[in-house]
Design an enzyme around this catalytic site. Structure first.
Site, PDB file in Angstrom:
ATOM      1  N   ASP A 148       0.888  -1.168   0.000  1.00 45.08           N
ATOM      2  CA  ASP A 148       0.000   0.000   0.000  1.00 45.08           C
ATOM      3  C   ASP A 148       0.921   1.211   0.000  1.00 45.08           C
ATOM      4  O   ASP A 148       1.622   1.458   0.979  1.00 45.08           O
ATOM      5  CB  ASP A 148      -0.867  -0.053   1.265  1.00 45.08           C
ATOM      6  CG  ASP A 148      -1.717   1.204   1.449  1.00 45.08           C
ATOM      7  OD1 ASP A 148      -1.558   2.164   0.659  1.00 45.08           O
ATOM      8  OD2 ASP A 148      -2.518   1.228   2.395  1.00 45.08           O
ATOM      9  N   TYR A 203       1.362   0.316  14.855  1.00 38.06           N
ATOM     10  CA  TYR A 203       0.385   0.059  13.810  1.00 38.06           C
ATOM     11  C   TYR A 203       0.634   0.958  12.609  1.00 38.06           C
ATOM     12  O   TYR A 203       0.681   2.171  12.730  1.00 38.06           O
ATOM     13  CB  TYR A 203      -1.050   0.274  14.319  1.00 38.06           C
ATOM     14  CG  TYR A 203      -2.037  -0.042  13.235  1.00 38.06           C
ATOM     15  CD1 TYR A 203      -2.212  -1.358  12.828  1.00 38.06           C
ATOM     16  CD2 TYR A 203      -2.722   0.955  12.572  1.00 38.06           C
ATOM     17  CE1 TYR A 203      -3.062  -1.672  11.788  1.00 38.06           C
ATOM     18  CE2 TYR A 203      -3.583   0.652  11.524  1.00 38.06           C
ATOM     19  CZ  TYR A 203      -3.735  -0.667  11.148  1.00 38.06           C
ATOM     20  OH  TYR A 203      -4.571  -0.969  10.100  1.00 38.06           O
ATOM     21  N   LYS A 216      -2.770  -2.535   7.757  1.00 40.08           N
ATOM     22  CA  LYS A 216      -2.873  -3.979   7.868  1.00 40.08           C
ATOM     23  C   LYS A 216      -2.020  -4.653   6.799  1.00 40.08           C
ATOM     24  O   LYS A 216      -1.671  -4.052   5.791  1.00 40.08           O
ATOM     25  CB  LYS A 216      -4.357  -4.368   7.759  1.00 40.08           C
ATOM     26  CG  LYS A 216      -4.801  -5.450   8.700  1.00 40.08           C
ATOM     27  CD  LYS A 216      -4.334  -5.285  10.126  1.00 40.08           C
ATOM     28  CE  LYS A 216      -4.534  -6.554  10.920  1.00 40.08           C
ATOM     29  NZ  LYS A 216      -3.926  -6.487  12.245  1.00 40.08           N
TER      30      LYS A 216
HETATM   31  C1  F6R Z   1      -6.950  -0.309   8.038  1.00 42.59           C
HETATM   32  C2  F6R Z   1      -6.880   1.016   7.463  1.00 42.59           C
HETATM   33  C3  F6R Z   1      -7.896   2.020   7.839  1.00 42.59           C
HETATM   34  C4  F6R Z   1      -7.283   3.092   8.731  1.00 42.59           C
HETATM   35  C5  F6R Z   1      -8.330   4.131   9.172  1.00 42.59           C
HETATM   36  C6  F6R Z   1      -7.694   5.270   9.966  1.00 42.59           C
HETATM   37  O1  F6R Z   1      -5.914  -1.107   7.553  1.00 42.59           O
HETATM   38  O2  F6R Z   1      -5.990   1.319   6.686  1.00 42.59           O
HETATM   39  O3  F6R Z   1      -9.015   1.434   8.420  1.00 42.59           O
HETATM   40  O4  F6R Z   1      -6.694   2.512   9.856  1.00 42.59           O
HETATM   41  O5  F6R Z   1      -8.975   4.677   8.042  1.00 42.59           O
HETATM   42  O6  F6R Z   1      -6.676   5.818   9.202  1.00 42.59           O
HETATM   43  P1  F6R Z   1      -5.840   7.097   9.610  1.00 42.59           P
HETATM   44  O7  F6R Z   1      -5.267   6.828  10.954  1.00 42.59           O
HETATM   45  O8  F6R Z   1      -4.814   7.208   8.509  1.00 42.59           O
HETATM   46  O9  F6R Z   1      -6.801   8.253   9.609  1.00 42.59           O
HETATM   47 MG    MG Z   2      -3.873   2.444   3.209  1.00 43.63          MG
HETATM   48 MG    MG Z   3      -4.723  -2.249   2.453  1.00 50.37          MG
END
Ligand code: F6R
Ligand code: MG
Ligand code: MG
Length: 373
Positions: free
Chosen positions: A11, A229, A232
């Protein structure tokens, strides 16, 4: 003739949050891999996306863990980040590239990798599965059903070439160790490990009678690499099918009833893995999900991918049969959301260690009082 199928994914940015990559990113990847094909480094390739992940499927004769192939993927993701994602201010530009110092292998550096080298059969069908918003252990249940469960794979009972069973190589993702266990004889031990998908994930499968490679999965856990984190892992899986391996229909069947996998919103929730068409529906939108899986089918011929039109793969979940599963997945997803941040909708504490949970506990440390006896 030995052929290697390498699937390397990352990603490196997306449009409208963590939903899907920009068309220019995919275009850039195709341009890079076309050059590599023309130079003779790879024999064929296909660029796909599932949710916000871009995947490079490449065939070549250089074997697994080859530094030129890994280098090509690394450079491609790096250049997409610098030349497309950052200038367009895409969301999470370069997210999965956790290090600057490439040293010959992308394993442990952020991108996910699954590779399978094998001697080409007279006719060699493969399926590449790719999932978004989940972790490598998401393959545990479907792989067990494909290769060890006779209620799923009739061939285990009916076909003498499958009857001896399969060997599961299972990785302890925390300790970085693997163990090989044989089904059906050691099925209960296999299930004992696979029941903890956050820690134990199937890395490879071999046919027991001749150790012919049958499947390979990516086992990279970004949070364990980065110590926090970062998104994923969104695993990939290569499975060989037919004539001594499970039939394509047996390999797809475990996805009919969407099982719960860890990931989804903020990598912190259990949600159903929804099988989708990559042409029509590989954009994650409901609560950043639900987690989903695509299935791309090819023949491998003379080291090259053969799809339904050039390298364009068969879109194996693009069949009304899977509407039932998608409908069921959404019912499960909406139901799980009624539980909000209460387990088991939210992941268990051990899986939350790189999020705010330790900070909440730390902040409240002084306010906890001993229970009076
Ligand atoms: C899960 C994912 C999303 C983000 C969520 C918060 O793998 O990529 O669910 O964790 O949208 O993202 P941020 O912290 O970038 O606002
Ligand atoms: Mg992403
Ligand atoms: Mg992804």
């Amino acid at each position: 003739m030995r052929t290697t199928v390498s699937v390397i994914k990352a990603d490196v940015g997306s449009v409208a949050g963590h939903h899907r990559p920009h068309a220019k990113m995919l275009e850039y990847a195709r341009k890079k891999l076309t050059e590599a094909e023309e130079s003779g480094l790879i024999k064929s390739f296909y660029v796909y996306h599932v949710g916000d992940d871009i995947g490079l499927v490449m065939t070549h004769d250089k074997g697994e863990n080859n530094s030129e192939i890994h280098g090509l993927a690394w450079e491609t993701f790096k250049e997409i980040t610098e030349k497309v994602s950052k200038p367009l201010k895409l969301y999470g530009a370069g997210q999965d590239l956790l290090s600057d110092a490439f040293s010959g292998n992308v394993r442990g550096m952020g991108p996910g990798v699954a590779e399978l080298e094998f001697e080409e059969r007279k006719s060699d069908p493969i399926i590449v599965f790719a999932a978004d918003k989940t972790e490598p252990g998401a393959w545990n249940l479907p792989l067990y059903r494909m290769f060890a469960d006779p209620f799923n794979t009739a061939g285990l009972v009916i076909d003498p070439t499958l009857h001896d069973g399969f060997i599961f190589e299972i990785m302890d993702l925390v300790e970085g160790k693997t163990v090989k266990l044989k089904a059906p004889e050691e099925s209960y031990d296999i299930l004992g490990l696979l029941g903890t998908p956050g820690r134990y994930a199937v890395s490879r499968i071999y046919r027991a009678k001749d150790m012919e490679p049958a499947a390979a999965a990516s086992t990279d856990r970004l949070s364990l690499i980065a110590g926090r984190y970062v998104g994923k892992d969104d695993p990939v899986l290569i499975v060989r099918c037919q004539s001594g391996f499970p039939a394509v229909g047996e390999v797809l069947a475990p996805f009919a009833v969407p099982h719960l996998v860890a990931g989804w919103m903020r990598g912190s929730h259990n949600g159903p893995l929804m099988p989708v068409s990559f042409r029509k529906a590989s954009v994650v939108s409901f609560f950043d999900g639900p987690p989903r899986v695509i299935a791309m089918g090819w023949q491998i011929a003379d080291g090259r991918l053969v799809g339904v039109d050039g390298v364009e793969p068969a879109d194996l979940f693009d069949d009304p049969a899977w509407d039932y599963s998608r409908d069921l997945a959404m019912k499960i997803a909406v139901y799980m959301r009624t539980m909000g941040e209460i387990m088991p909708a939210r992941l268990e504490p051990a899986e939350m260690e790189y999020t705010t949970l330790p900070k909440i506990l730390d902040k409240l440390k002084e306010r906890f009082q001993a229970v009076q006896k």
